[in-house]
Design a protein around this motif. Structure first.
Motif, mmCIF file in Angstrom:
data_model
loop_
_atom_site.group_PDB
_atom_site.id
_atom_site.type_symbol
_atom_site.label_atom_id
_atom_site.label_comp_id
_atom_site.label_asym_id
_atom_site.label_seq_id
_atom_site.Cartn_x
_atom_site.Cartn_y
_atom_site.Cartn_z
ATOM 1 N N ASP A 157 0.814 -1.216 0.000
ATOM 2 C CA ASP A 157 0.000 0.000 0.000
ATOM 3 C C ASP A 157 0.848 1.265 0.000
ATOM 4 O OD1 ASP A 157 -2.571 -1.026 -0.120
ATOM 5 O OD2 ASP A 157 -2.792 -1.176 2.061
ATOM 6 N N PRO A 158 0.308 2.334 -0.571
ATOM 7 C CA PRO A 158 0.973 3.642 -0.520
ATOM 8 C C PRO A 158 0.788 4.292 0.843
ATOM 9 C CG PRO A 158 -1.173 3.881 -1.533
ATOM 10 C CD PRO A 158 -0.982 2.399 -1.276
ATOM 11 N N MET A 159 1.426 5.448 1.026
ATOM 12 C CA MET A 159 1.263 6.244 2.244
ATOM 13 C C MET A 159 0.722 7.618 1.852
ATOM 14 S SD MET A 159 4.706 5.314 4.379
ATOM 15 C CE MET A 159 5.691 3.905 3.895
ATOM 16 N N PHE A 164 0.669 15.322 5.230
ATOM 17 C CA PHE A 164 0.363 15.894 6.542
ATOM 18 C C PHE A 164 1.547 15.618 7.461
ATOM 19 C CE2 PHE A 164 -3.973 14.793 4.881
ATOM 20 C CZ PHE A 164 -4.282 16.085 4.506
ATOM 21 N N THR A 165 2.612 16.386 7.267
ATOM 22 C CA THR A 165 3.873 16.140 7.985
ATOM 23 C C THR A 165 3.777 16.454 9.478
ATOM 24 O OG1 THR A 165 4.612 18.340 7.277
ATOM 25 C CG2 THR A 165 5.383 16.460 5.991
ATOM 26 N N ARG A 166 2.689 17.045 9.918
ATOM 27 C CA ARG A 166 2.513 17.382 11.324
ATOM 28 C C ARG A 166 2.453 16.135 12.205
ATOM 29 N NH1 ARG A 166 2.762 22.154 14.344
ATOM 30 N NH2 ARG A 166 2.298 23.126 12.332
ATOM 31 N N ASP A 167 1.996 15.004 11.657
ATOM 32 C CA ASP A 167 1.570 13.903 12.509
ATOM 33 C C ASP A 167 2.623 12.858 12.868
ATOM 34 O OD1 ASP A 167 -1.035 14.956 12.643
ATOM 35 O OD2 ASP A 167 -1.514 14.089 10.690
ATOM 36 N N PRO A 168 3.495 12.406 11.964
ATOM 37 C CA PRO A 168 4.409 11.323 12.326
ATOM 38 C C PRO A 168 5.407 11.691 13.421
ATOM 39 C CG PRO A 168 4.232 11.522 9.940
ATOM 40 C CD PRO A 168 3.573 12.727 10.528
ATOM 41 N N SER A 183 -3.079 4.277 13.322
ATOM 42 C CA SER A 183 -3.353 3.212 12.362
ATOM 43 C C SER A 183 -2.046 2.651 11.817
ATOM 44 C CB SER A 183 -4.212 3.727 11.199
ATOM 45 O OG SER A 183 -3.469 4.638 10.420
ATOM 46 N N GLU A 184 -2.080 1.376 11.471
ATOM 47 C CA GLU A 184 -0.892 0.733 10.929
ATOM 48 C C GLU A 184 -0.418 1.443 9.669
ATOM 49 O OE1 GLU A 184 0.466 -3.637 9.146
ATOM 50 O OE2 GLU A 184 -1.376 -3.445 10.335
ATOM 51 N N THR A 185 -1.360 1.858 8.820
ATOM 52 C CA THR A 185 -0.971 2.486 7.556
ATOM 53 C C THR A 185 -0.202 3.778 7.786
ATOM 54 O OG1 THR A 185 -1.778 3.231 5.401
ATOM 55 C CG2 THR A 185 -3.172 3.725 7.295
ATOM 56 N N ARG A 186 -0.565 4.548 8.819
ATOM 57 C CA ARG A 186 0.148 5.797 9.075
ATOM 58 C C ARG A 186 1.381 5.568 9.939
ATOM 59 N NH1 ARG A 186 -1.996 11.611 9.495
ATOM 60 N NH2 ARG A 186 0.066 11.760 8.557
ATOM 61 N N ASN A 187 1.376 4.537 10.774
ATOM 62 C CA ASN A 187 2.553 4.309 11.595
ATOM 63 C C ASN A 187 3.779 4.007 10.743
ATOM 64 O OD1 ASN A 187 3.508 4.249 14.340
ATOM 65 N ND2 ASN A 187 3.899 2.080 14.043
ATOM 66 N N ARG A 188 3.573 3.459 9.544
ATOM 67 C CA ARG A 188 4.685 3.216 8.636
ATOM 68 C C ARG A 188 5.403 4.520 8.281
ATOM 69 N NH1 ARG A 188 1.969 1.225 3.703
ATOM 70 N NH2 ARG A 188 4.066 0.972 2.880
ATOM 71 N N GLU A 189 4.696 5.647 8.325
ATOM 72 C CA GLU A 189 5.295 6.937 7.965
ATOM 73 C C GLU A 189 6.422 7.333 8.910
ATOM 74 O OE1 GLU A 189 2.297 9.974 7.745
ATOM 75 O OE2 GLU A 189 0.839 8.616 6.834
ATOM 76 N N THR A 190 6.374 6.845 10.147
ATOM 77 C CA THR A 190 7.343 7.314 11.132
ATOM 78 C C THR A 190 8.752 6.789 10.865
ATOM 79 O OG1 THR A 190 6.891 5.502 12.686
ATOM 80 C CG2 THR A 190 5.518 7.470 12.878
#
Length: 411
Positions: A157-159, A164-168, A183-190
């Motif tokens: 999946d994409p990210m 929204f760089t504020r969140d990771p 969410s797992e999908t956004r936790n990958r961003e970190t």
């Protein structure tokens, strides 16, 4: 642009002091891997048109540049960090371990694909965009999972929320909360924040302190963290931030910084109010933008040290104005209501991020132009506005504050 090694890169002791340096992510091909089948899982309500979203984002960056703000791009910084530390394979291995792809022939083929990139910047962009099944052909790669998911065209999946760089991660004082996300999908961003702060010479040479860690067990996101002053943080208890996380980060900042109080704002677990900054934003020394729908049930808890290495909790029963006046040592606080007194306008403009503004300086904001009623109320209150278009950007449910991670504000 490459940050200089000798610079102290992080200084954020306020939501409103003059902004000098910020991290953005320009929306990329990750948006083109959004399809109706994955929208809900990837936390989108609609599919933005990439070309228009990029044009809107470029206009946002221009406003920042024109107001003497240095714009740095996450994707460029991470590529620089990987190259400087020569950790390309380590990055790919860690990214793959969090991709949802099981070790096997597809896994090996994706690694080979990424390792083949000569340009690390392009490789980083590809990890953000994800992989379709059409891109990775494996002669004997059929598994039971492949057959169960044969109608789903994506391998990884994409990210799409990365813009929204504020969140990771969130800057606090001279340090960072590297978040564990809802969410797992956004936790990958970190992972990008991890490699940035561990390996970029402008950060790792400074040994940037971390006040939260991406391997924690309870979630917190940067949209819920407001740096109200050099002494006080505001953090939302929301859909995306667990109350237990607030206690953890409070203990860390009390131990390692000069912060003396955390105000925990209980706004409810609701998609439309996903973060505190979607309903409450500091815009001047004594002015705040608020969505009126939360006022009736908002609860605020003051968290302070108890003198024995622990924390003390107190529910504040006064009006929000009085709570803010007391915490920030102000004589008077003005709440400006998103959409004014009309509940229909208020609900519509909050959904379009009318309550989410980025302060360039005290009383000077970047806002979406579409929130006409809220913008007029702000101008009537003496606030200077820089209005940008966001018809495509807003489809991801975020405004100018959501799309920016300040790393340096004047004291």
């Amino acid at each position: 642009m490459m940050l200089q090694r000798q610079e102290m890169p992080i200084q954020v002791f306020s939501e409103i002091s003059r902004l000098k340096r910020v991290i953005l992510h320009r929306p990329g091909k990750e948006l083109e891997n959004l399809i109706p089948m994955n929208l809900e899982r990837l936390l989108f309500d609609d599919i933005p048109y990439l070309e228009a979203a990029q044009a809107e984002h470029d206009a946002f960056a221009r406003v920042l540049n024109e107001n003497d703000v240095e714009v740095l791009y996450l994707e460029q910084l991470v590529a620089q960090a990987i190259d400087d530390a020569q950790v390309k394979e380590a990055f790919i291995d860690e990214w793959l371990s969090e991709s949802g792809l099981e070790p096997g022939s597809h896994y090996a083929k994706v690694k080979e694909y990424l390792m083949a990139y000569e340009d690390t910047f392009e490789m980083v962009l590809k990890t953000m965009a994800g992989f379709t099944k059409a891109e990775i052909k494996v002669p004997h790669g059929n598994t039971l999972l492949d057959n169960i998911n044969k109608d789903y065209p994506l391998l990884i999946d994409p990210m799409p929320s990365l813009y929204f760089t504020r969140d990771p991660f969130a800057t606090i004082g001279n340090g960072v909360a590297l978040n564990y996300m809802y969410s797992e999908t956004r936790n990958r961003e970190t992972i990008y924040g991890k490699y940035l702060f561990e390996h970029h010479p402008a950060f790792n040479n400074q040994k940037v302190p971390l006040y939260y860690f991406r391997n924690e067990s309870t979630y917190i996101e940067g949209g819920d963290i407001l740096v109200l002053s050099k002494d006080v943080l505001g953090i939302g208890i929301s859909q995306r931030t667990d109350a237990r996380s607030i206690e953890k980060i409070a203990r860390n900042v009390f131990k390692d910084t000069s912060y003396q109080q955390v105000l925990a704002f209980m706004i409810g677990s609701n998609r439309k109010f996903m973060h505190l900054d979607t309903v409450f934003t500091m815009i001047d020394h004594d002015k705040f933008l608020i969505h009126p729908e939360i006022e009736d049930y908002l609860k605020v808890f003051a968290i302070t040290e108890d003198g024995r290495g622990g924390i003390r909790l107190e529910e504040k029963m006064e009006s929000l104005e009085h709570i803010l006046e007391e915490a920030l040592k102000l004589e008077n606080v003005q709440l400006i209501r998103c959409g004014g007194d009309d509940p229909v306008v208020s609900a519509r403009e909050q959904w379009n991020d009318g309550a989410n503004a980025l302060a360039l300086a005290p009383g000077e904001l970047i806002v979406y132009d579409r929130n006409i009623v809220t913008n007029q109320l702000l101008e009537d209150a003496g606030i200077k506005l820089h209005k940008i278009k966001g018809s495509e950007l807003v489809r991801g449910r975020g405004g100018p504050r959501c799309m920016s991670m300040p790393i340096y504000r004047e004291r």
